[in-house]
Design a protein around this motif. Structure first.
Motif, PDB file in Angstrom:
ATOM      1  N   VAL A 133      31.375 -75.635   6.485  1.00  0.00           N
ATOM      2  CA  VAL A 133      31.316 -74.344   5.784  1.00  0.00           C
ATOM      3  C   VAL A 133      31.743 -74.399   4.320  1.00  0.00           C
ATOM      4  N   THR A 134      32.614 -75.327   4.004  1.00  0.00           N
ATOM      5  CA  THR A 134      33.167 -75.380   2.650  1.00  0.00           C
ATOM      6  C   THR A 134      32.172 -75.890   1.600  1.00  0.00           C
ATOM      7  N   PHE A 135      31.225 -76.734   2.003  1.00  0.00           N
ATOM      8  CA  PHE A 135      30.345 -77.350   0.986  1.00  0.00           C
ATOM      9  C   PHE A 135      29.627 -76.311   0.111  1.00  0.00           C
ATOM     10  N   PRO A 136      28.864 -75.366   0.714  1.00  0.00           N
ATOM     11  CA  PRO A 136      28.141 -74.441  -0.177  1.00  0.00           C
ATOM     12  C   PRO A 136      29.066 -73.535  -0.981  1.00  0.00           C
ATOM     13  N   GLU A 137      30.248 -73.255  -0.445  1.00  0.00           N
ATOM     14  CA  GLU A 137      31.160 -72.360  -1.173  1.00  0.00           C
ATOM     15  C   GLU A 137      31.685 -73.027  -2.443  1.00  0.00           C
ATOM     16  N   ILE A 138      31.944 -74.319  -2.356  1.00  0.00           N
ATOM     17  CA  ILE A 138      32.405 -75.028  -3.569  1.00  0.00           C
ATOM     18  C   ILE A 138      31.267 -75.073  -4.594  1.00  0.00           C
ATOM     19  N   VAL A 139      30.055 -75.278  -4.097  1.00  0.00           N
ATOM     20  CA  VAL A 139      28.896 -75.313  -5.009  1.00  0.00           C
ATOM     21  C   VAL A 139      28.757 -73.946  -5.699  1.00  0.00           C
ATOM     22  N   THR A 140      28.941 -72.882  -4.929  1.00  0.00           N
ATOM     23  CA  THR A 140      28.875 -71.529  -5.514  1.00  0.00           C
ATOM     24  C   THR A 140      29.946 -71.373  -6.588  1.00  0.00           C
ATOM     25  N   PHE A 141      31.147 -71.816  -6.281  1.00  0.00           N
ATOM     26  CA  PHE A 141      32.248 -71.726  -7.247  1.00  0.00           C
ATOM     27  C   PHE A 141      31.879 -72.442  -8.549  1.00  0.00           C
ATOM     28  N   ALA A 142      31.186 -73.572  -8.397  1.00  0.00           N
ATOM     29  CA  ALA A 142      30.816 -74.362  -9.586  1.00  0.00           C
ATOM     30  C   ALA A 142      29.561 -73.813 -10.266  1.00  0.00           C
TER      31      ALA A 142
END
Ligand SMILES: Cc1ncc(COP(=O)(O)O)c(C=O)c1O
Length: 398
Positions: A133-142
């Motif tokens: 779950v964390t992968f796309p959220e970090i991409v969104t943050f970036a």
């Protein structure tokens, strides 16, 4: 009575677009049921049910006694860096230098550092489904754009061909995770090599999240991207973790291995956010790698026993189909054939389990795989048996 004024907080755009972690939410749901005295079966846990091995705890106590309670270099103490380098040299024949390795606050921070130090707004990041779950959220943050790759046609095993088809001129990074959370599937080493050939040919970058590196079940074999030849590793960042391997989730210690420039950029990010991870956890992690490894073997033997039983039991439930996961400690069955009455989605299935049977699993939709549920076998055989009985009742519409 005075009413509290409501404050509308102007959340930044980057953060407003992020979703809270559904796996952590499942953990909290189980916790609150337990504290209300409910006989909950928690199959949602993404963490080992074992205690941290005693030799590791002793190393932490000794570090505190010796006054190792101060800041350390952001990249971690030399002993830990050397222990990580030594492990990859011994196990995978990889020669990493100290300026290519840094300790992080868990594997999660390693992935975070790697993504935010590379991705510019609009860059595309390839993320195979189902994903942690964390992968796309970090991409969104970036401010990057997650481009998901469907892998269901191959029972959730990623292939080089799938990657080839997903690449566009904007693709910058691909995030690999083998063994995978949530599917437990493993990318075969030859396929992994082909993927890294593409990364190299197309001037892309890759992150290999090796959090479950040591949890692989025969005939599958442990494989690290570190064992690839150096030209294929030039554009690779390995994010590793002590959390699962050594039952150290609360200690918050992981690491990254990447070329010196990428590492320097990641140190800048970490140096202005968390700085070093805990000095005491670093001492514990050094012992974890340098000390006896029998506790890892003991835990792995227990996961093996549970896995065998669980897969057999799940596949006997009418309507459930569970491909053989080769690694991690999750089963990821397809529950779509159980849809009937009030059950239309895997979310309905997970909610029915929680409401009718006080059993926590994670809805596959959280990982981009509607129709599936994630069952963690990081729990005792007794609880697993009870959980499977409860799952069977919901699957049978009882
Ligand atoms: C695929 C994957 N990567 C990384 C992590 C992060 O673990 P930690 O930050 O505790 O090392 C997890 C934890 O669940 C995970 O499942």
């Amino acid at each position: 009575m005075m009413t509290k004024p409501t404050v509308s907080f102007p959340v930044s755009e980057n953060v407003a677009e992020m979703k809270a972690s559904s796996t952590l939410a499942a953990m909290m749901a189980a916790d609150s049921l337990r504290s209300a005295g409910v006989d909950v079966v928690d199959l949602g846990a993404g963490e080992p049910d074992f205690d941290t091995p005693q030799n590791i705890k002793d190393a932490a106590t000794a570090a505190m006694r010796a006054g190792k309670t101060k800041y350390t270099p952001t990249a971690g103490v030399r002993e830990l860096q050397q222990a990580i380098i030594g492990f990859y040299q011994r196990e995978f024949g990889a020669a990493y230098e100290r300026n290519e390795v840094m300790a992080t606050a868990g594997g999660k921070q390693g992935v975070f550092n790697a993504v935010v130090s590379l991705i510019n707004p609009g860059d595309e990041v390839l993320i195979p489904k189902p994903y942690w779950v964390t992968f796309p959220e970090i991409v969104t943050f970036a401010r990057g754009k997650s481009v998901f790759i469907e892998t269901e046609s191959n029972d959730f095993v990623l292939t080089a061909d799938m990657i080839r088809k997903a690449i566009t001129p904007k693709t910058r990074l691909i995030i690999l995770n083998s063994p995978s959370n949530p599917s437990g599937r493993v990318i075969p080493p030859a396929e992994f090599k082909d993927i890294m050939e593409i990364v190299s040919e197309r001037d892309l970058y890759a992150i290999s999240d090796e959090c479950y590196l040591r949890f692989v079940y025969p005939p599958a074999q442990i494989f690290s991207a570190a064992s690839l030849r150096p030209e294929l590793r030039r554009r690779l960042c390995i994010a590793g973790s002590f959390s699962k391997t050594f039952a150290m989730t609360g200690w918050r210690v992981g690491y990254s291995l990447a070329n010196a420039e990428w590492t320097r950029a990641m140190l800048t990010v970490q140096g202005h956010s968390t700085s070093n991870t805990s000095s005491i956890s670093q001492a514990a992690a050094t012992e974890a790698l340098n000390g006896p490894q029998d506790s890892v073997a003991t835990m792995l033997a227990e996961y093996t026993r549970r896995r065998e039983w669980l897969l057999g039991a799940l596949n006997e439930i009418p309507g459930l189909r569970c491909p053989q996961p080769e690694g991690a400690f999750y089963a990821f069955p397809d529950v779509r054939e159980c849809f009937q009455g009030k059950l239309h989605t895997s979310g309905d299935f997970a909610s029915a389990l929680l409401e009718q049977e006080q059993t926590v699993v994670t809805d596959g939709a959280a990982f981009g795989a509607e129709g599936f549920i994630r069952i963690s076998y990081a729990t005792s055989m007794d609880r697993l048996r009870e959980g499977v009985n409860r799952i069977r009742r919901v699957a049978e519409g009882k």
